[in-house]
Design a protein around this motif. Structure first.
Motif, PDB file in Angstrom:
ATOM      1  N   ARG A  49     -45.382  15.884 -20.944  1.00 26.31           N
ATOM      2  CA  ARG A  49     -44.601  16.266 -20.089  1.00 26.31           C
ATOM      3  C   ARG A  49     -44.658  17.204 -18.954  1.00 26.31           C
ATOM      4  O   ARG A  49     -44.071  17.157 -18.013  1.00 26.31           O
ATOM      5  N   ALA A  50     -45.388  18.332 -19.658  1.00 25.99           N
ATOM      6  CA  ALA A  50     -45.645  19.382 -18.775  1.00 25.99           C
ATOM      7  C   ALA A  50     -46.601  18.878 -17.473  1.00 25.99           C
ATOM      8  O   ALA A  50     -46.365  19.100 -16.318  1.00 25.99           O
ATOM      9  N   VAL A  51     -47.520  17.969 -17.858  1.00 26.51           N
ATOM     10  CA  VAL A  51     -48.297  17.217 -16.654  1.00 26.51           C
ATOM     11  C   VAL A  51     -47.395  16.704 -15.770  1.00 26.51           C
ATOM     12  O   VAL A  51     -47.684  16.809 -14.527  1.00 26.51           O
ATOM     13  N   VAL A  53     -44.329  17.173 -14.929  1.00 29.75           N
ATOM     14  CA  VAL A  53     -43.587  18.117 -14.250  1.00 29.75           C
ATOM     15  C   VAL A  53     -44.320  18.830 -13.271  1.00 29.75           C
ATOM     16  O   VAL A  53     -44.161  18.973 -11.866  1.00 29.75           O
ATOM     17  N   VAL A  54     -45.531  19.235 -13.652  1.00 27.63           N
ATOM     18  CA  VAL A  54     -46.406  20.268 -12.755  1.00 27.63           C
ATOM     19  C   VAL A  54     -46.826  19.448 -11.814  1.00 27.63           C
ATOM     20  O   VAL A  54     -47.077  19.724 -10.779  1.00 27.63           O
ATOM     21  N   LEU A  55     -47.775  18.016 -12.133  1.00 27.36           N
ATOM     22  CA  LEU A  55     -48.589  17.597 -10.959  1.00 27.36           C
ATOM     23  C   LEU A  55     -47.746  17.101  -9.628  1.00 27.36           C
ATOM     24  O   LEU A  55     -48.153  17.565  -8.619  1.00 27.36           O
ATOM     25  N   ASN A  57     -45.558  18.492  -7.973  1.00 25.69           N
ATOM     26  CA  ASN A  57     -45.193  20.007  -7.530  1.00 25.69           C
ATOM     27  C   ASN A  57     -46.445  20.345  -6.787  1.00 25.69           C
ATOM     28  O   ASN A  57     -46.379  21.176  -5.806  1.00 25.69           O
ATOM     29  N   LEU A  58     -47.474  20.342  -7.617  1.00 22.64           N
ATOM     30  CA  LEU A  58     -48.776  20.656  -7.181  1.00 22.64           C
ATOM     31  C   LEU A  58     -49.416  20.054  -6.106  1.00 22.64           C
ATOM     32  O   LEU A  58     -49.735  20.517  -5.191  1.00 22.64           O
TER      33      LEU A  58
END
Length: 83
Positions: A49-51, A53-55, A57-58
């Motif tokens: 889930r974190a990946v 969300v982050v990927l 945006n990155l």
């Protein structure tokens, strides 16, 4: 660039040393995660889930930052070092 690689290498060596010491005392990742009250499957879901969300945006930020950095790198005066 070398500073980043040097820092990553130091972190990797420190992690290896700590991991070796913990393994010597019989502390495993499964035991540690179990003590925290989180199952390995739940931990894996949280990381996914974190990946997720982050990927995006990155990548969105990189679409802007990388071309700007490349332009500045190309247009800097001759003989000027980046360090």
């Amino acid at each position: 660039m070398w500073r980043v690689l040097h820092t990553v290498a130091k972190i990797a060596v420190a992690s290896l040393i700590v991991g070796t010491v913990l393994a010597h005392f019989g502390i495993t990742l499964d035991a540690l995660v179990g003590e925290l009250g989180v199952s390995p499957e739940r931990l894996e879901q949280a990381v996914r889930r974190a990946v997720a969300v982050v990927l995006p945006n990155l990548l969105l930020g990189a679409v802007i930052i990388v071309p700007i950095w490349a332009l500045i790198y190309i247009l800097r005066p001759p003989g000027q070092s980046s360090e």
